[in-house]
Design a protein around this motif. Structure first.
Motif, PDB file in Angstrom:
ATOM      1  N   VAL A 173       6.878  -4.668  -8.407  1.00  0.00           N
ATOM      2  CA  VAL A 173       6.244  -3.876  -7.360  1.00  0.00           C
ATOM      3  C   VAL A 173       4.800  -3.572  -7.758  1.00  0.00           C
ATOM      4  O   VAL A 173       4.554  -2.882  -8.762  1.00  0.00           O
ATOM      5  CB  VAL A 173       7.006  -2.562  -7.087  1.00  0.00           C
ATOM      6  N   TYR A 174       3.855  -4.085  -6.988  1.00  0.00           N
ATOM      7  CA  TYR A 174       2.425  -3.793  -7.156  1.00  0.00           C
ATOM      8  C   TYR A 174       2.038  -2.844  -6.019  1.00  0.00           C
ATOM      9  O   TYR A 174       2.317  -3.138  -4.847  1.00  0.00           O
ATOM     10  CB  TYR A 174       1.614  -5.080  -7.098  1.00  0.00           C
ATOM     11  N   TYR A 175       1.389  -1.734  -6.342  1.00  0.00           N
ATOM     12  CA  TYR A 175       1.235  -0.697  -5.327  1.00  0.00           C
ATOM     13  C   TYR A 175      -0.032   0.123  -5.537  1.00  0.00           C
ATOM     14  O   TYR A 175      -0.658   0.088  -6.593  1.00  0.00           O
ATOM     15  CB  TYR A 175       2.452   0.229  -5.330  1.00  0.00           C
ATOM     16  N   ASP A 176      -0.372   0.871  -4.478  1.00  0.00           N
ATOM     17  CA  ASP A 176      -1.477   1.824  -4.521  1.00  0.00           C
ATOM     18  C   ASP A 176      -0.892   3.186  -4.879  1.00  0.00           C
ATOM     19  O   ASP A 176      -0.098   3.747  -4.118  1.00  0.00           O
ATOM     20  CB  ASP A 176      -2.193   1.872  -3.166  1.00  0.00           C
ATOM     21  N   SER A 177      -1.263   3.716  -6.015  1.00  0.00           N
ATOM     22  CA  SER A 177      -0.642   4.953  -6.500  1.00  0.00           C
ATOM     23  C   SER A 177      -0.947   6.153  -5.614  1.00  0.00           C
ATOM     24  O   SER A 177      -0.159   7.103  -5.558  1.00  0.00           O
ATOM     25  CB  SER A 177      -1.092   5.242  -7.935  1.00  0.00           C
ATOM     26  N   SER A 178      -2.076   6.134  -4.915  1.00  0.00           N
ATOM     27  CA  SER A 178      -2.415   7.266  -4.050  1.00  0.00           C
ATOM     28  C   SER A 178      -1.546   7.302  -2.793  1.00  0.00           C
ATOM     29  O   SER A 178      -1.250   8.374  -2.259  1.00  0.00           O
ATOM     30  CB  SER A 178      -3.891   7.203  -3.649  1.00  0.00           C
ATOM     31  N   ALA A 179      -1.120   6.130  -2.307  1.00  0.00           N
ATOM     32  CA  ALA A 179      -0.310   6.072  -1.088  1.00  0.00           C
ATOM     33  C   ALA A 179       1.183   5.970  -1.383  1.00  0.00           C
ATOM     34  O   ALA A 179       2.003   6.151  -0.482  1.00  0.00           O
ATOM     35  CB  ALA A 179      -0.742   4.880  -0.241  1.00  0.00           C
ATOM     36  N   SER A 180       1.532   5.671  -2.633  1.00  0.00           N
ATOM     37  CA  SER A 180       2.942   5.531  -3.029  1.00  0.00           C
ATOM     38  C   SER A 180       3.200   6.396  -4.262  1.00  0.00           C
ATOM     39  O   SER A 180       3.335   5.886  -5.379  1.00  0.00           O
ATOM     40  CB  SER A 180       3.267   4.066  -3.318  1.00  0.00           C
ATOM     41  N   LYS A 187     -11.767  -1.318  -6.356  1.00  0.00           N
ATOM     42  CA  LYS A 187     -12.882  -0.489  -5.878  1.00  0.00           C
ATOM     43  C   LYS A 187     -12.465   0.398  -4.716  1.00  0.00           C
ATOM     44  O   LYS A 187     -12.933   1.512  -4.571  1.00  0.00           O
ATOM     45  CB  LYS A 187     -14.039  -1.388  -5.445  1.00  0.00           C
ATOM     46  N   GLY A 188     -11.578  -0.137  -3.884  1.00  0.00           N
ATOM     47  CA  GLY A 188     -11.129   0.617  -2.716  1.00  0.00           C
ATOM     48  C   GLY A 188      -9.638   0.858  -2.783  1.00  0.00           C
ATOM     49  O   GLY A 188      -9.119   1.396  -3.763  1.00  0.00           O
ATOM     50  N   LEU A 189      -8.941   0.422  -1.740  1.00  0.00           N
ATOM     51  CA  LEU A 189      -7.491   0.604  -1.646  1.00  0.00           C
ATOM     52  C   LEU A 189      -6.767  -0.677  -2.050  1.00  0.00           C
ATOM     53  O   LEU A 189      -7.250  -1.780  -1.831  1.00  0.00           O
ATOM     54  CB  LEU A 189      -7.096   0.963  -0.212  1.00  0.00           C
ATOM     55  N   MET A 190      -5.557  -0.542  -2.619  1.00  0.00           N
ATOM     56  CA  MET A 190      -4.660  -1.672  -2.769  1.00  0.00           C
ATOM     57  C   MET A 190      -3.873  -1.721  -1.455  1.00  0.00           C
ATOM     58  O   MET A 190      -2.857  -1.074  -1.299  1.00  0.00           O
ATOM     59  CB  MET A 190      -3.723  -1.479  -3.962  1.00  0.00           C
ATOM     60  N   HIS A 191      -4.396  -2.463  -0.495  1.00  0.00           N
ATOM     61  CA  HIS A 191      -3.988  -2.326   0.899  1.00  0.00           C
ATOM     62  C   HIS A 191      -3.079  -3.458   1.385  1.00  0.00           C
ATOM     63  O   HIS A 191      -2.745  -3.516   2.572  1.00  0.00           O
ATOM     64  CB  HIS A 191      -5.254  -2.259   1.776  1.00  0.00           C
ATOM     65  N   TYR A 225       0.844  -1.202   0.000  1.00  0.00           N
ATOM     66  CA  TYR A 225       0.000   0.000   0.000  1.00  0.00           C
ATOM     67  C   TYR A 225       0.878   1.251   0.000  1.00  0.00           C
ATOM     68  O   TYR A 225       0.819   2.068  -0.919  1.00  0.00           O
ATOM     69  CB  TYR A 225      -0.918  -0.014   1.211  1.00  0.00           C
ATOM     70  N   GLY A 226       1.706   1.397   1.031  1.00  0.00           N
ATOM     71  CA  GLY A 226       2.535   2.588   1.146  1.00  0.00           C
ATOM     72  C   GLY A 226       4.013   2.273   0.988  1.00  0.00           C
ATOM     73  O   GLY A 226       4.578   1.508   1.767  1.00  0.00           O
ATOM     74  N   LEU A 227       4.667   2.858  -0.029  1.00  0.00           N
ATOM     75  CA  LEU A 227       6.102   2.691  -0.254  1.00  0.00           C
ATOM     76  C   LEU A 227       6.722   4.067  -0.435  1.00  0.00           C
ATOM     77  O   LEU A 227       6.705   4.636  -1.519  1.00  0.00           O
ATOM     78  CB  LEU A 227       6.351   1.814  -1.483  1.00  0.00           C
ATOM     79  N   THR A 228       7.250   4.619   0.664  1.00  0.00           N
ATOM     80  CA  THR A 228       7.866   5.943   0.617  1.00  0.00           C
ATOM     81  C   THR A 228       9.208   5.996   1.327  1.00  0.00           C
ATOM     82  O   THR A 228       9.898   7.010   1.268  1.00  0.00           O
ATOM     83  CB  THR A 228       6.945   6.999   1.261  1.00  0.00           C
ATOM     84  N   ASP A 229       9.606   4.920   2.021  1.00  0.00           N
ATOM     85  CA  ASP A 229      10.864   4.937   2.763  1.00  0.00           C
ATOM     86  C   ASP A 229      12.051   4.991   1.799  1.00  0.00           C
ATOM     87  O   ASP A 229      12.201   4.140   0.920  1.00  0.00           O
ATOM     88  CB  ASP A 229      10.980   3.692   3.645  1.00  0.00           C
ATOM     89  N   ALA A 230      12.901   5.990   1.964  1.00  0.00           N
ATOM     90  CA  ALA A 230      13.981   6.258   1.013  1.00  0.00           C
ATOM     91  C   ALA A 230      14.986   5.112   0.924  1.00  0.00           C
ATOM     92  O   ALA A 230      15.435   4.750  -0.173  1.00  0.00           O
ATOM     93  CB  ALA A 230      14.690   7.557   1.384  1.00  0.00           C
ATOM     94  N   SER A 231      15.352   4.537   2.063  1.00  0.00           N
ATOM     95  CA  SER A 231      16.369   3.480   2.037  1.00  0.00           C
ATOM     96  C   SER A 231      15.833   2.200   1.394  1.00  0.00           C
ATOM     97  O   SER A 231      16.563   1.497   0.683  1.00  0.00           O
ATOM     98  CB  SER A 231      16.877   3.190   3.454  1.00  0.00           C
ATOM     99  N   LEU A 232      14.554   1.883   1.610  1.00  0.00           N
ATOM    100  CA  LEU A 232      13.967   0.701   0.984  1.00  0.00           C
ATOM    101  C   LEU A 232      13.789   0.923  -0.527  1.00  0.00           C
ATOM    102  O   LEU A 232      13.999   0.006  -1.323  1.00  0.00           O
ATOM    103  CB  LEU A 232      12.634   0.361   1.637  1.00  0.00           C
ATOM    104  N   ILE A 233      13.420   2.132  -0.913  1.00  0.00           N
ATOM    105  CA  ILE A 233      13.331   2.454  -2.338  1.00  0.00           C
ATOM    106  C   ILE A 233      14.705   2.335  -2.983  1.00  0.00           C
ATOM    107  O   ILE A 233      14.857   1.781  -4.087  1.00  0.00           O
ATOM    108  CB  ILE A 233      12.752   3.872  -2.532  1.00  0.00           C
ATOM    109  N   HIS A 234      15.725   2.789  -2.282  1.00  0.00           N
ATOM    110  CA  HIS A 234      17.092   2.734  -2.817  1.00  0.00           C
ATOM    111  C   HIS A 234      17.564   1.296  -3.014  1.00  0.00           C
ATOM    112  O   HIS A 234      18.115   0.959  -4.078  1.00  0.00           O
ATOM    113  CB  HIS A 234      18.044   3.470  -1.872  1.00  0.00           C
ATOM    114  N   ILE A 235      17.336   0.429  -2.020  1.00  0.00           N
ATOM    115  CA  ILE A 235      17.807  -0.953  -2.139  1.00  0.00           C
ATOM    116  C   ILE A 235      17.017  -1.700  -3.207  1.00  0.00           C
ATOM    117  O   ILE A 235      17.568  -2.562  -3.907  1.00  0.00           O
ATOM    118  CB  ILE A 235      17.752  -1.680  -0.771  1.00  0.00           C
TER     119      ILE A 235
END
Length: 364
Positions: free
Chosen positions: A119-126, A145-149, A97-107
């Protein structure tokens, strides 16, 4: 463990050496200096052992296929995710759902230079993942319909981490979460390419089930209600959001059967989204606690009779079972260590909360 044994051994040697000096009438000052040196050495080894245990991450394996992690039991969930991605050899699959941590994105981006990363993700939260992860990672924004949670990490098609933790700085460092680590290649294959919305499996002689919501929403909800209705002694709930009326009704019915309930809600949610359900429970004499402090109680867990764990990414709301892309895991526990872990975690959750309903009897 070896350093701890050395510490005990050093203490014994200090006492033995003091007796030697006393028998031979050597100076008290010399005795003091030698004793102090040995004590400092032993304490140094002890602290090295503490640092080692605090920074060493254990992953599930064939020999130990099921491990629980929580920041409330001083597990470094971020380190678990980071190291598992770093050590992946052939493939990384992430549904988040949420992918914003810089170090995890970097690795992830760095690892994508050598092995496939999906990477499958919710565009509103990531937001802005295209700029952050391409071209080394394959990105798939999920529309539902809702969130990719969901929160699922799979390494090399065999090692799985799932639970309530998002890949965000606040979720990993501040919010209360539970992550389940599993070594189970067939389950990994199912989660990456599901042929159904429900999967039953066995892990370390323990029965388990996974439900993929919202497709299996009705089935998953019915199973939760059945397990609550079958509870005989205790039900422990720690929930970020609790709004589903049928689950509230089942909890009230359990209380009326003299099942001991321990319900802890997130402090913010108790004043907002969960307030209606909270009032419903309180009117029926069900005691409810709320977390304290600025951090979120982000759990979605329920422990029944200290033998059945219900957890995953799904909040106990109507949306989770009808709209959101979520995951529900049910484990029938036999391992005493895992039962002990959950008992400790439930106790910590309760200690860090405050009663906002009627007086509640403690069972811990």
């Amino acid at each position: 463990m070896a350093c701890l044994l050395l510490f005990v051994s050093f203490v014994k040697k200090v006492k033995s050496f003091k007796r030697f000096l006393t028998r031979h009438n050597l100076s008290g000052f010399l005795c003091f200096r030698v004793s102090l040196s040995l004590l400092i050495g032993s304490l140094s080894l002890f602290f090295i052992w503490l640092v080692f245990t605090a920074t060493t991450t254990t992953f599930p394996s064939i020999e130990n296929p099921l491990i629980f992690y929580s920041n409330q039991t001083r597990d470094d969930i971020k380190a678990v995710f980071y190291r598992s991605i770093k050590e992946a050899k052939s493939h990384v699959y992430l549904s988040i759902y949420g992918l914003t941590d810089a170090s995890l994105i970097h690795i992830l981006k760095q690892k994508g230079l050598n092995i496939p990363i999906e990477v499958y993700y919710d565009s509103s939260a990531s937001p802005k993942l295209n700029k952050k992860l391409k071209p080394t990672c394959s990105l798939y924004p999920v529309k539902t319909k809702g969130l990719m949670h969901r929160k699922i990490l799979i390494l090399d098609k065999e090692l799985i981490f799932l639970g309530s933790a998002n890949f965000t700085p606040s979720s990993l460092l501040h919010h209360s979460n539970l992550v389940i680590g599993l070594y189970h290649p067939p389950l990994a294959s199912f989660l990456q390419d599901p042929t159904n919305s429900h999967y039953s499996f066995e892990i370390n002689q323990q029965q388990a089930e996974v439900f993929l919501l919202p497709i299996a929403g009705k089935e998953a909800l019915a199973h939760i209600l059945q397990l609550i209705n079958q509870a005989k002694k205790t039900i422990d709930v720690a929930a970020f959001t609790l709004t589903h009326p049928l689950i509230c009704d089942a909890l009230i019915a359990a209380k009326n059967r003299d099942v001991k309930l321990t319900i802890v809600l997130d402090g913010y949610s108790a004043k907002g989204a969960s307030k209606k359900a909270l009032d419903q429970l309180k009117v029926q004499g069900v005691a409810v606690c709320a977390s304290q402090g600025a951090h979120l109680l982000h759990h979605k867990l329920c422990v029944i009779d200290q033998e059945i764990l219900i957890t995953g990414s799904a909040n106990w709301t109507k949306a989770a079972f009808t709209k959101n892309a979520d995951l529900l895991l049910i484990l029938h526990l036999k391992d005493p260590k895992l039962k002990k872990f959950l008992k400790k975690l439930c106790k910590i959750i309760k200690v860090e909360s405050k009663l906002i309903g009627i007086a509640m009897q403690s069972r811990f």
